[in-house]
Scaffold this motif. Structure first.
Motif, PDB file in Angstrom:
ATOM      1  N   LEU A 188       0.744  -1.300  -0.035  1.00  0.00           N
ATOM      2  CA  LEU A 188      -0.073  -0.130   0.009  1.00  0.00           C
ATOM      3  C   LEU A 188       0.988   1.235  -0.063  1.00  0.00           C
ATOM      4  CD1 LEU A 188      -3.095  -1.136   2.242  1.00  0.00           C
ATOM      5  CD2 LEU A 188      -2.942  -0.415  -0.146  1.00  0.00           C
ATOM      6  N   THR A 189       2.268   1.046   0.293  1.00  0.00           N
ATOM      7  CA  THR A 189       3.194   2.263   0.246  1.00  0.00           C
ATOM      8  C   THR A 189       3.576   2.638  -1.295  1.00  0.00           C
ATOM      9  OG1 THR A 189       4.861   1.237   0.773  1.00  0.00           O
ATOM     10  CG2 THR A 189       4.045   1.887   2.666  1.00  0.00           C
ATOM     11  N   TRP A 190       3.300   1.710  -2.238  1.00  0.00           N
ATOM     12  CA  TRP A 190       3.715   1.539  -3.701  1.00  0.00           C
ATOM     13  C   TRP A 190       2.743   2.693  -4.249  1.00  0.00           C
ATOM     14  CZ3 TRP A 190       5.497  -3.431  -6.156  1.00  0.00           C
ATOM     15  CH2 TRP A 190       6.475  -3.915  -5.135  1.00  0.00           C
ATOM     16  N   PRO A 191       3.131   3.771  -5.058  1.00  0.00           N
ATOM     17  CA  PRO A 191       2.353   4.791  -5.717  1.00  0.00           C
ATOM     18  C   PRO A 191       1.050   4.064  -6.708  1.00  0.00           C
ATOM     19  CG  PRO A 191       4.419   4.974  -6.461  1.00  0.00           C
ATOM     20  CD  PRO A 191       4.741   3.830  -5.285  1.00  0.00           C
ATOM     21  N   ASP A 192       1.514   3.259  -7.309  1.00  0.00           N
ATOM     22  CA  ASP A 192       0.776   2.569  -8.337  1.00  0.00           C
ATOM     23  C   ASP A 192      -0.405   1.848  -7.894  1.00  0.00           C
ATOM     24  OD1 ASP A 192       2.460   3.783  -9.996  1.00  0.00           O
ATOM     25  OD2 ASP A 192       3.521   2.087 -10.630  1.00  0.00           O
TER      26      ASP A 192
END
Length: 131
Positions: free
Chosen positions: A12-16
């Motif tokens: 969930l920390t990944w921007p995509d």
């Protein structure tokens, strides 16, 4: 915290990626703007939407892992999360999946059917090994 919760928290920390209900109706999904990429079905069972092309490319590697189940004809693989190494494997494969979806030709067909939920039975590795 379960392995799936740890994986979801990190992803969930990944921007995509963003969270949404899984399209199959069971569990939580992470999706891009155009595709569901990951379905978290249980504390240890995750389906990952690769593409047919990516599965073919990495078939031998995927088949060599005791954490991964490949269903013939499916563009999803099931990952069994037993330990931190499995979570790291899932994160690496999510990266592969994101790249595969970005590089998919516009004429490539979308998934013919949903994820592998109810199509794969994942046993704990100890039980699978007959221990």
């Amino acid at each position: 915290m379960t392995p799936a919760q740890r994986a979801m928290e990190r992803l969930l920390t990944w921007p995509d990626l963003s969270a949404a209900p899984a399209g199959c109706g069971t569990g939580q999904a992470l999706r891009t703007a155009g595709e569901e990429i990951v379905h978290f079905h249980s504390p240890r069972s995750v389906d990952l939407h690769l593409t047919h092309r990516a599965i073919q490319r990495f078939h031998h590697d995927l088949g060599g892992s005791s954490a991964i189940r490949v269903v013939p004809g499916s563009c999803w693989v099931t990952v069994h999360l037993d330990c931190a190494t499995d979570v790291d494997l899932l994160l690496s494969l999510v990266s592969v999946a994101l790249k595969a979806h970005q590089n998919r030709p516009p004429s490539a067909p979308r998934a013919e059917y949903g994820c592998n939920f109810r199509r794969v039975t994942v046993l704990p590795r100890d039980a699978a090994a007959g221990r």
